[in-house]
Write an enzyme that holds these catalytic residues in place. Structure first.
Site, PDB file in Angstrom:
ATOM      1  N   SER A  70      13.324  98.847  81.960  1.00 36.34           N
ATOM      2  CA  SER A  70      12.782  99.421  80.722  1.00 36.34           C
ATOM      3  C   SER A  70      13.768  99.490  79.566  1.00 36.34           C
ATOM      4  CB  SER A  70      12.210 100.816  80.993  1.00 36.34           C
ATOM      5  OG  SER A  70      10.982 100.712  81.675  1.00 36.34           O
ATOM      6  N   LYS A  73      12.611  97.459  76.759  1.00 36.54           N
ATOM      7  CA  LYS A  73      11.639  97.962  75.779  1.00 36.54           C
ATOM      8  C   LYS A  73      12.304  98.184  74.424  1.00 36.54           C
ATOM      9  CE  LYS A  73       8.942 100.261  79.399  1.00 36.54           C
ATOM     10  NZ  LYS A  73       8.610 101.555  80.033  1.00 36.54           N
ATOM     11  N   TYR A 196       6.220  90.741  79.364  1.00 29.32           N
ATOM     12  CA  TYR A 196       6.751  92.082  79.624  1.00 29.32           C
ATOM     13  C   TYR A 196       7.639  92.095  80.867  1.00 29.32           C
ATOM     14  CZ  TYR A 196       6.650  97.022  81.044  1.00 29.32           C
ATOM     15  OH  TYR A 196       6.993  98.289  81.450  1.00 29.32           O
ATOM     16  N   TYR A 248      11.506 109.229  78.957  1.00 32.95           N
ATOM     17  CA  TYR A 248      10.165 109.621  79.397  1.00 32.95           C
ATOM     18  C   TYR A 248      10.002 111.138  79.423  1.00 32.95           C
ATOM     19  CZ  TYR A 248      10.884 104.854  80.992  1.00 32.95           C
ATOM     20  OH  TYR A 248      11.219 103.542  81.061  1.00 32.95           O
ATOM     21  N   VAL A 266      14.360 101.571  85.519  1.00 32.66           N
ATOM     22  CA  VAL A 266      14.312 101.842  86.956  1.00 32.66           C
ATOM     23  C   VAL A 266      15.195 100.893  87.759  1.00 32.66           C
ATOM     24  CG1 VAL A 266      12.033 102.921  86.860  1.00 32.66           C
ATOM     25  CG2 VAL A 266      12.220 100.459  87.325  1.00 32.66           C
TER      26      VAL A 266
END
Length: 313
Positions: A70, A73, A196, A248, A266
């Protein structure tokens, strides 16, 4: 811009952090819901710092490549900001903390297909949809930007990880189809997922990641070549988003414990920014219940305390 820390003291601090990291090796679990990540040797640790002059400091397994997951992102959002009208981005994805798990379907349903922010999975899929629809050869663009920012022309995708994620795509596909049902995701779901997952499968080391995002500590300017990656205003906005949304539903706890803009993945990596001074990257594969590296979080706490940095006052 000058640094305000002693380089030799930083080397000593990083060495001490790497020496102490094994104390946390038994805590947490690797991301076993992605088979390729479940096979990663769990008890590893690396840490790297890149200051605003482009100097790199490292300890432990700082040169070992890992799947950035992530953290990608952030890279994709930067590409979107560089290439697209920002109004097009922010009318389709929000800028608020989610307070929910990074892959929550319930929140997306309640909010009628508008993701809370670009750092949860739904928001990242939405940003990817924008990239797929507006930019040709987006895989190449992603890889080349990562290579340029990190100063490493050998960076690439771990296709085994990307394939593993695609083979276990159900939850992310559900998020994408839900947004498509609400008219907020326009492309073909499998094409969006492929891009992605390839972003998540970028293989980078702590040194690569620290170098890649050092511009966020330098008002948007790349420390090595002086290139403007984002404007000072965009840089400030990205750091604000990282502080409030980057970890998050543990973003508040991270702000309390570490107090820096940051983004986790992760794969066990966390990148953090000390505005005006440096970027940091830690990596250790065992995760807590929020999906953040246990040893990495402890290391960042120790590093911030040892450096005496306090961007929040």
């Amino acid at each position: 811009m000058s640094t305000s820390f002693d380089p030799s003291a930083l080397d000593d601090l990083l060495a001490r952090i790497a020496h102490d990291a094994p104390r946390h090796f038994g805590e947490g679990q690797v991301a076993n819901y992605i088979p390729a990540l479940a096979e990663v040797v769990p008890d590893q640790f690396g840490i790297a710092v890149c200051d605003v002059a482009g100097r790199v400091y490292r300890a432990g397994a700082a040169d070992t490549p890992f799947s950035i997951q992530s953290i990608s992102k952030l890279l994709n959002l930067i590409i979107a900001i560089q290439h697209l009208d920002e109004a097009d981005i922010w009318q389709r994805v929000g800028r608020e903390p989610s307070g929910q798990a990074f892959n929550s379907i319930v929140q997306l349903e309640v909010e009628r297909g508008i993701p809370r922010n670009p750092f949860i999975n739904a928001g990242a899929l939405l940003v990817t949809d924008l990239l797929v629809s507006r930019i040709m050869s987006i895989h190449w663009v992603m890889r080349e930007l990562a290579r340029r920012l990190a100063g490493n022309p050998t960076l690439g995708f771990d296709t085994r990880v990307a394939s593993s994620e695609m083979a276990h795509k159900a939850r992310n596909a559900a998020l994408a189809y839900l947004m498509k049902a609400y008219g907020n995701l326009h492309g073909e779901v499998d094409e969006v997922l492929d891009v992605y997952f390839h972003g998540c499968a970028l293989s980078m080391s702590c040194v690569d990641v620290a170098r890649a995002f050092a511009f966020l500590a330098n008002r948007g300017v790349h420390p090595d070549d002086g290139g403007v990656i984002v404007t000072p205003q965009q840089n400030r906005q990205l750091n604000a988003l990282l502080l409030t949304c980057g970890l998050y539903d543990a973003a508040g706890d991270f702000a309390w414990r570490v107090g820096l803009p940051g983004k986790s993945g992760v794969g066990g990596g966390i990148v953090a920014i000390v505005p005006g001074q440096m970027s940091l990257c830690v990596w250790s594969p065992r995760l807590d219940s929020y999906g953040n590296s246990v040893a990495g979080l402890r290391a960042l706490e120790t590093l911030v305390e040892g450096l005496g940095v306090a961007p929040l006052g």
